[in-house]
Design an enzyme around this catalytic site. Sequence first.
Site, PDB file in Angstrom:
ATOM      1  N   CYS A 179      41.686  44.753  51.924  1.00 45.16           N
ATOM      2  CA  CYS A 179      40.542  45.520  51.409  1.00 45.16           C
ATOM      3  C   CYS A 179      39.486  45.762  52.488  1.00 45.16           C
ATOM      4  O   CYS A 179      38.682  46.685  52.377  1.00 45.16           O
ATOM      5  CB  CYS A 179      39.904  44.808  50.227  1.00 45.16           C
ATOM      6  SG  CYS A 179      41.057  44.555  48.878  1.00 45.16           S
ATOM      7  N   HIS A 187      33.402  48.430  49.040  1.00 47.91           N
ATOM      8  CA  HIS A 187      34.815  48.479  48.661  1.00 47.91           C
ATOM      9  C   HIS A 187      34.893  48.386  47.147  1.00 47.91           C
ATOM     10  O   HIS A 187      34.243  47.534  46.539  1.00 47.91           O
ATOM     11  CB  HIS A 187      35.569  47.323  49.318  1.00 47.91           C
ATOM     12  CG  HIS A 187      36.873  47.047  48.654  1.00 47.91           C
ATOM     13  ND1 HIS A 187      37.814  48.038  48.474  1.00 47.91           N
ATOM     14  CD2 HIS A 187      37.383  45.924  48.081  1.00 47.91           C
ATOM     15  CE1 HIS A 187      38.852  47.531  47.829  1.00 47.91           C
ATOM     16  NE2 HIS A 187      38.614  46.253  47.582  1.00 47.91           N
ATOM     17  N   ASN A 247      41.248  50.013  42.213  1.00 45.84           N
ATOM     18  CA  ASN A 247      41.021  49.456  43.547  1.00 45.84           C
ATOM     19  C   ASN A 247      42.139  49.954  44.464  1.00 45.84           C
ATOM     20  O   ASN A 247      43.309  49.593  44.278  1.00 45.84           O
ATOM     21  CB  ASN A 247      41.033  47.926  43.439  1.00 45.84           C
ATOM     22  CG  ASN A 247      40.874  47.226  44.775  1.00 45.84           C
ATOM     23  OD1 ASN A 247      41.082  47.810  45.836  1.00 45.84           O
ATOM     24  ND2 ASN A 247      40.523  45.948  44.729  1.00 45.84           N
TER      25      ASN A 247
HETATM   26  N1  COA Z   1      44.404  41.905  30.036  1.00 46.49           N
HETATM   27  C1  COA Z   1      44.094  40.983  29.124  1.00 46.49           C
HETATM   28  N2  COA Z   1      43.846  39.694  29.432  1.00 46.49           N
HETATM   29  C2  COA Z   1      43.923  39.339  30.732  1.00 46.49           C
HETATM   30  C3  COA Z   1      44.241  40.261  31.738  1.00 46.49           C
HETATM   31  C4  COA Z   1      44.500  41.595  31.353  1.00 46.49           C
HETATM   32  N3  COA Z   1      44.806  42.557  32.245  1.00 46.49           N
HETATM   33  N4  COA Z   1      44.239  39.625  32.925  1.00 46.49           N
HETATM   34  C5  COA Z   1      43.925  38.340  32.681  1.00 46.49           C
HETATM   35  N5  COA Z   1      43.736  38.168  31.344  1.00 46.49           N
HETATM   36  C6  COA Z   1      43.381  36.949  30.636  1.00 46.49           C
HETATM   37  C7  COA Z   1      43.770  35.707  31.368  1.00 46.49           C
HETATM   38  O1  COA Z   1      45.129  35.379  31.143  1.00 46.49           O
HETATM   39  C8  COA Z   1      42.838  34.685  30.780  1.00 46.49           C
HETATM   40  O2  COA Z   1      43.353  34.304  29.535  1.00 46.49           O
HETATM   41  P1  COA Z   1      43.185  32.793  29.027  1.00 46.49           P
HETATM   42  O3  COA Z   1      41.703  32.568  28.936  1.00 46.49           O
HETATM   43  O4  COA Z   1      43.878  32.802  27.711  1.00 46.49           O
HETATM   44  O5  COA Z   1      43.835  31.935  30.068  1.00 46.49           O
HETATM   45  C9  COA Z   1      41.576  35.492  30.504  1.00 46.49           C
HETATM   46  O6  COA Z   1      41.970  36.881  30.528  1.00 46.49           O
HETATM   47  C10 COA Z   1      40.486  35.261  31.537  1.00 46.49           C
HETATM   48  O7  COA Z   1      41.072  35.315  32.831  1.00 46.49           O
HETATM   49  P2  COA Z   1      40.192  35.268  34.118  1.00 46.49           P
HETATM   50  O8  COA Z   1      41.080  35.475  35.305  1.00 46.49           O
HETATM   51  O9  COA Z   1      39.312  34.053  34.109  1.00 46.49           O
HETATM   52  O10 COA Z   1      39.285  36.556  33.858  1.00 46.49           O
HETATM   53  P3  COA Z   1      38.066  37.101  34.655  1.00 46.49           P
HETATM   54  O11 COA Z   1      36.958  37.307  33.730  1.00 46.49           O
HETATM   55  O12 COA Z   1      37.811  36.343  35.909  1.00 46.49           O
HETATM   56  O13 COA Z   1      38.587  38.549  35.059  1.00 46.49           O
HETATM   57  C11 COA Z   1      39.416  39.620  36.998  1.00 46.49           C
HETATM   58  C12 COA Z   1      39.728  38.680  35.852  1.00 46.49           C
HETATM   59  C13 COA Z   1      40.657  39.697  37.857  1.00 46.49           C
HETATM   60  C14 COA Z   1      39.094  40.996  36.417  1.00 46.49           C
HETATM   61  C15 COA Z   1      38.212  39.104  37.776  1.00 46.49           C
HETATM   62  O14 COA Z   1      38.383  37.750  38.101  1.00 46.49           O
HETATM   63  C16 COA Z   1      37.985  39.852  39.042  1.00 46.49           C
HETATM   64  O15 COA Z   1      37.767  41.037  39.041  1.00 46.49           O
HETATM   65  N6  COA Z   1      37.965  39.151  40.187  1.00 46.49           N
HETATM   66  C17 COA Z   1      37.814  39.797  41.463  1.00 46.49           C
HETATM   67  C18 COA Z   1      39.093  40.454  41.786  1.00 46.49           C
HETATM   68  C19 COA Z   1      38.985  41.422  42.904  1.00 46.49           C
HETATM   69  O16 COA Z   1      37.950  41.984  43.140  1.00 46.49           O
HETATM   70  N7  COA Z   1      40.101  41.616  43.571  1.00 46.49           N
HETATM   71  C20 COA Z   1      40.183  42.512  44.623  1.00 46.49           C
HETATM   72  C21 COA Z   1      39.782  41.804  45.839  1.00 46.49           C
HETATM   73  S1  COA Z   1      39.231  42.813  47.025  1.00 46.49           S
END
Ligand code: COA
Length: 349
Positions: A114, A276, A306
């Site tokens: 990224c 980004h 993204n």
């Molecule tokens: N749809 C539905 N549920 C989902 C899901 C999806 N696409 N992806 C994950 N979940 C669920 C998980 O399984 C988890 O369930 P559980 O509580 O039963 O275990 C729940 O949602 C919460 O997961 P979590 O990973 O803690 O969610 P979050 O609020 O952190 O959101 C992201 C997940 C990935 C959206 C978030 O962490 C994020 O954006 N992080 C930064 C990622 C990023 O920027 N990446 C690029 C890097 S440059």
Amino acid sequence: MIRSKIAGIGMYIPDKLVTNNDLSKMMDTTDEWIQERTGIRERYYADRKAETTATMGMEAARVAIQRAGLTPQDIDFLIFATLSPDYYFPGCGVLVQRGLQMKEIGALDIRNQCSGFVYALSVADQYVKTGTYKNILVIGSEKHSFGLDFSTRGRNISVIFGDGAGAVVLQPTEKEDQGILSTHLHSDGESAELLAMYNPGTHANHWVDRELADFDEAENGQMFMSHAMIDKAQNFPFMDGPAVFKKAVVKFPEVIMEALTANGLVASDLRLLITHQANLRISQYVQHMMNLRDDQVHNNIQKYGNTTAASVPIALCEAWEEGKIKRGDLICLAVFGSGFTWGSALLRW
Ligand code: COA
């Protein structure tokens, strides 16, 4: 004093629109969840057969080169940033050199995920400032759709990423009020495995112990890719989303401030901040921390997802096409991603 200016910019978005509802037919997810956590409504996927990371990069490059008033034969160096290359090796740079029938110029590939575009821009900037090259093509391009786990197992990652490409041509300028003022690059490899695709690779589990301990030693130690790795989804990216989120919201403001301070400027001087496009919530948090108005930021993750190395040049190109950027405007580009790596570039358009 010689600086590098962006002489031409282009972008390419493939045709196939994929909505959140389309994804919810393949995995256990909902439009509501995706929009609430990431801000993403839709993204575009490349044609599985006809388009590659390199061909999309070439499309964006053609536009950038033409807008710079050049032909591909005028380019004297090219840099290609991607995490989804056409081949494990060689890199996409040589494919662009061949595809655009360029001279036998140097073609450098950048592997900073990224952060790739700002890393690439920084390298190009040094070559221009030192007078080494005059017309440098910088491309960021990704075909994520080819390497995502579309089962529920991969939903935390697959819903985030989209395909596309952006490109710029850098040229020297001696104008006081134009060009890249400074670039700032950082890394912290301590968390390299928190956002990574482990295979194909040569690590033989040296760094990665998660779920791999039971791998057959001979198989895992001697092969880039094995059936067991595929069975364990090691050929797909892994991401600890919350850990990435926590680090990103600290490093983005830090590296933006670093760029502003290095040039004796403050956030209110910015015409536009382009972060980004990792997650709309991250970008909104950064905007809030920097105390910026809505018209001082440009976000488009809602439309494209993204696109990793392509996200900054796509957002910059779109903002320019929409008339948000005028000659002399102060713009900050800021990136964060796998590695972890992060960086910024401050420039006057
Ligand atoms: N749809 C539905 N549920 C989902 C899901 C999806 N696409 N992806 C994950 N979940 C669920 C998980 O399984 C988890 O369930 P559980 O509580 O039963 O275990 C729940 O949602 C919460 O997961 P979590 O990973 O803690 O969610 P979050 O609020 O952190 O959101 C992201 C997940 C990935 C959206 C978030 O962490 C994020 O954006 N992080 C930064 C990622 C990023 O920027 N990446 C690029 C890097 S440059």
